[in-house]
Design an enzyme around this catalytic site. Structure first.
Site, mmCIF file in Angstrom:
data_model
loop_
_atom_site.group_PDB
_atom_site.id
_atom_site.type_symbol
_atom_site.label_atom_id
_atom_site.label_comp_id
_atom_site.label_asym_id
_atom_site.label_seq_id
_atom_site.Cartn_x
_atom_site.Cartn_y
_atom_site.Cartn_z
ATOM 1 N N LYS A 1 0.841 -1.214 0.000
ATOM 2 C CA LYS A 1 0.000 0.000 0.000
ATOM 3 C C LYS A 1 0.875 1.263 0.000
ATOM 4 C CE LYS A 1 -1.928 -1.079 3.958
ATOM 5 N NZ LYS A 1 -1.160 -2.305 4.298
ATOM 6 N N ARG B 1 -9.338 0.842 9.236
ATOM 7 C CA ARG B 1 -8.912 -0.520 9.565
ATOM 8 C C ARG B 1 -9.940 -1.270 10.383
ATOM 9 N NH1 ARG B 1 -2.952 0.417 9.177
ATOM 10 N NH2 ARG B 1 -1.980 -1.546 9.688
ATOM 11 N N ARG C 1 11.850 -5.526 4.566
ATOM 12 C CA ARG C 1 11.600 -4.099 4.307
ATOM 13 C C ARG C 1 12.635 -3.209 5.012
ATOM 14 N NH1 ARG C 1 5.854 -1.959 5.304
ATOM 15 N NH2 ARG C 1 6.077 -3.157 7.207
ATOM 16 N N ARG D 1 11.766 -1.278 10.695
ATOM 17 C CA ARG D 1 10.744 -0.862 11.658
ATOM 18 C C ARG D 1 10.710 -1.780 12.879
ATOM 19 N NH1 ARG D 1 5.384 0.130 8.118
ATOM 20 N NH2 ARG D 1 4.496 -1.073 9.824
ATOM 21 N N ARG E 1 0.053 -8.948 13.548
ATOM 22 C CA ARG E 1 -0.542 -7.928 12.665
ATOM 23 C C ARG E 1 -1.381 -8.582 11.571
ATOM 24 N NH1 ARG E 1 4.684 -5.068 10.979
ATOM 25 N NH2 ARG E 1 3.372 -4.036 9.429
HETATM 26 P P1 AP5 Z 1 4.924 -1.637 1.782
HETATM 27 O O1 AP5 Z 1 4.557 -0.782 0.629
HETATM 28 O O2 AP5 Z 1 5.732 -1.010 2.874
HETATM 29 O O3 AP5 Z 1 3.631 -2.364 2.368
HETATM 30 P P2 AP5 Z 1 2.383 -1.796 3.174
HETATM 31 O O4 AP5 Z 1 1.166 -2.430 2.621
HETATM 32 O O5 AP5 Z 1 2.422 -0.295 3.213
HETATM 33 O O6 AP5 Z 1 2.709 -2.460 4.575
HETATM 34 P P3 AP5 Z 1 2.752 -1.923 6.084
HETATM 35 O O7 AP5 Z 1 3.432 -2.990 6.882
HETATM 36 O O8 AP5 Z 1 3.332 -0.539 6.171
HETATM 37 O O9 AP5 Z 1 1.276 -1.910 6.420
HETATM 38 P P4 AP5 Z 1 0.646 -1.926 7.775
HETATM 39 O O10 AP5 Z 1 -0.740 -1.692 7.365
HETATM 40 O O11 AP5 Z 1 0.879 -3.083 8.646
HETATM 41 O O12 AP5 Z 1 1.458 -0.802 8.579
HETATM 42 P P5 AP5 Z 1 1.074 0.668 9.030
HETATM 43 O O13 AP5 Z 1 2.283 1.478 8.981
HETATM 44 O O14 AP5 Z 1 -0.156 1.149 8.342
HETATM 45 O O15 AP5 Z 1 5.709 -2.908 1.192
HETATM 46 C C1 AP5 Z 1 6.254 -3.876 2.061
HETATM 47 C C2 AP5 Z 1 7.616 -4.356 1.518
HETATM 48 O O16 AP5 Z 1 7.389 -5.062 0.301
HETATM 49 C C3 AP5 Z 1 8.599 -3.221 1.182
HETATM 50 O O17 AP5 Z 1 9.898 -3.639 1.514
HETATM 51 C C4 AP5 Z 1 8.462 -3.042 -0.335
HETATM 52 O O18 AP5 Z 1 9.674 -2.596 -0.915
HETATM 53 C C5 AP5 Z 1 8.110 -4.463 -0.779
HETATM 54 N N1 AP5 Z 1 7.230 -4.482 -1.952
HETATM 55 C C6 AP5 Z 1 6.209 -3.644 -2.239
HETATM 56 N N2 AP5 Z 1 5.617 -4.005 -3.380
HETATM 57 C C7 AP5 Z 1 6.268 -5.127 -3.819
HETATM 58 C C8 AP5 Z 1 6.116 -5.980 -4.949
HETATM 59 N N3 AP5 Z 1 5.169 -5.765 -5.878
HETATM 60 N N4 AP5 Z 1 6.950 -7.047 -5.065
HETATM 61 C C9 AP5 Z 1 7.922 -7.284 -4.141
HETATM 62 N N5 AP5 Z 1 8.114 -6.497 -3.050
HETATM 63 C C10 AP5 Z 1 7.300 -5.436 -2.902
HETATM 64 O O19 AP5 Z 1 0.637 0.404 10.552
HETATM 65 C C11 AP5 Z 1 1.576 0.091 11.558
HETATM 66 C C12 AP5 Z 1 0.867 0.054 12.917
HETATM 67 O O20 AP5 Z 1 0.317 1.364 13.215
HETATM 68 C C13 AP5 Z 1 -0.324 -0.896 13.016
HETATM 69 O O21 AP5 Z 1 0.065 -2.220 13.347
HETATM 70 C C14 AP5 Z 1 -1.150 -0.239 14.138
HETATM 71 O O22 AP5 Z 1 -0.595 -0.511 15.417
HETATM 72 C C15 AP5 Z 1 -0.966 1.250 13.859
HETATM 73 N N6 AP5 Z 1 -1.997 1.785 12.954
HETATM 74 C C16 AP5 Z 1 -1.802 2.334 11.728
HETATM 75 N N7 AP5 Z 1 -2.958 2.711 11.193
HETATM 76 C C17 AP5 Z 1 -3.926 2.384 12.090
HETATM 77 C C18 AP5 Z 1 -5.346 2.488 12.067
HETATM 78 N N8 AP5 Z 1 -6.014 3.001 11.027
HETATM 79 N N9 AP5 Z 1 -6.030 2.039 13.158
HETATM 80 C C19 AP5 Z 1 -5.381 1.532 14.226
HETATM 81 N N10 AP5 Z 1 -4.034 1.378 14.292
HETATM 82 C C20 AP5 Z 1 -3.323 1.808 13.227
#
Ligand code: AP5
Length: 220
Positions: A13, A88, A127, A160, A171
């Site tokens: 994403k 979420r 990552r 991270r 997660r």
């Molecule tokens: P990446 O693009 O970083 O993936 P992502 O979907 O953004 O994954 P996240 O882990 O950031 O999502 P998340 O939803 O768990 O974390 P968030 O920060 O929102 O890609 C991942 C890897 O794959 C990278 O290394 C990239 O290079 C590689 N890649 C990408 N595309 C590829 C491809 N096509 N082929 C191969 N490799 C590829 O949330 C973190 C924490 O914050 C949560 O656990 C929670 O505690 C809190 N939080 C955040 N938002 C909320 C909310 N709305 N409500 C409650 N808690 C929240």
């Protein structure tokens, strides 16, 4: 264009949102990035959020809804936005709908990015993120030219805190239990398009652009 990117941790994403912001000149709103900045700055919100994030749990709805409401009110969101990692929960989706309706706005596209669990684990454990500009890399799938240094700004790359294997499994389970019901939620609103998130970053980007510009996803 008011867009939600939906998908499990590691689906890509953030990677896709960063490319879309440059193409459409609309901001990426990542609640994860906003929360991590608050943790780093040790704000009261960051101190409260840290324990939830370190355990792989969701931060309480009222905290993230407040963050998004404040962010969407900023001038740079007037022409559209990309929500990455929000909503979420069904409660967050309801709150988002209400805050947009109150301002005469609505979500136009919800794109669900599907990737299988083993691939997600590989992606998240490999990552790396730039401390300077936030650009994401992967040690195997999207490596920087020089290890540990960002190609774009020369910043240091880091892993991270919540990208440890046991936290990732939590997660992923939280996603299944609390976030995946949003697939039905937005399908019922006729907003959902699903795409495969497996393949090259460029091909996935093209699939998203096709949907945004009037085409169909894998499962319209
Ligand atoms: P990446 O693009 O970083 O993936 P992502 O979907 O953004 O994954 P996240 O882990 O950031 O999502 P998340 O939803 O768990 O974390 P968030 O920060 O929102 O890609 C991942 C890897 O794959 C990278 O290394 C990239 O290079 C590689 N890649 C990408 N595309 C590829 C491809 N096509 N082929 C191969 N490799 C590829 O949330 C973190 C924490 O914050 C949560 O656990 C929670 O505690 C809190 N939080 C955040 N938002 C909320 C909310 N709305 N409500 C409650 N808690 C929240």
């Amino acid at each position: 264009m008011n867009i939600i990117l939906l998908g499990p941790p590691g689906a890509g994403k953030g990677t896709q949102a960063k490319i879309l912001t440059k193409k459409y000149m609309i901001p990426q709103i990542s609640t994860g990035d906003i929360l991590r900045a608050a943790v780093k700055d040790q704000t009261p919100m960051g101190i409260k959020a840290k324990a939830f994030m370190d355990n792989g749990a969701l931060v309480p709805d009222e905290v993230v809804v407040g963050i998004v409401e404040e962010r969407l009110a900023k001038a740079d969101c007037a022409g559209g936005f990309i929500l990455d990692g929000f909503p979420r929960t069904v409660a967050q989706a309801d709150a988002l709908k209400k805050m947009l309706v109150d301002h005469g706005r609505a979500i136009e596209h919800v794109i669900s990015v599907d990737v299988d669990k083993e691939e997600l684990l590989q992606r998240i454990t490999g990552r790396r993120t730039c401390r300077g500009c936030g650009r994401g890399y992967h040690v195997r799938f999207d490596p920087p030219t020089a290890s540990s240094v960002c190609d774009e700004c020369g910043g240091e790359l880091y892993q991270r805190d919540d990208d440890r294997e046991e936290t990732i499994r939590t997660r992923l389970a939280v996603y299944e239990q609390q976030t995946s019901p949003l697939i039905t939620y937005y399908a019922n609103e006729s907003l959902l398009r699903s795409i495969s998130g497996t393949g090259s970053i460029e091909d996935i980007q093209q699939a998203i652009i096709t949907i945004l510009e009037g085409g169909q996803g894998d499962n319209p």
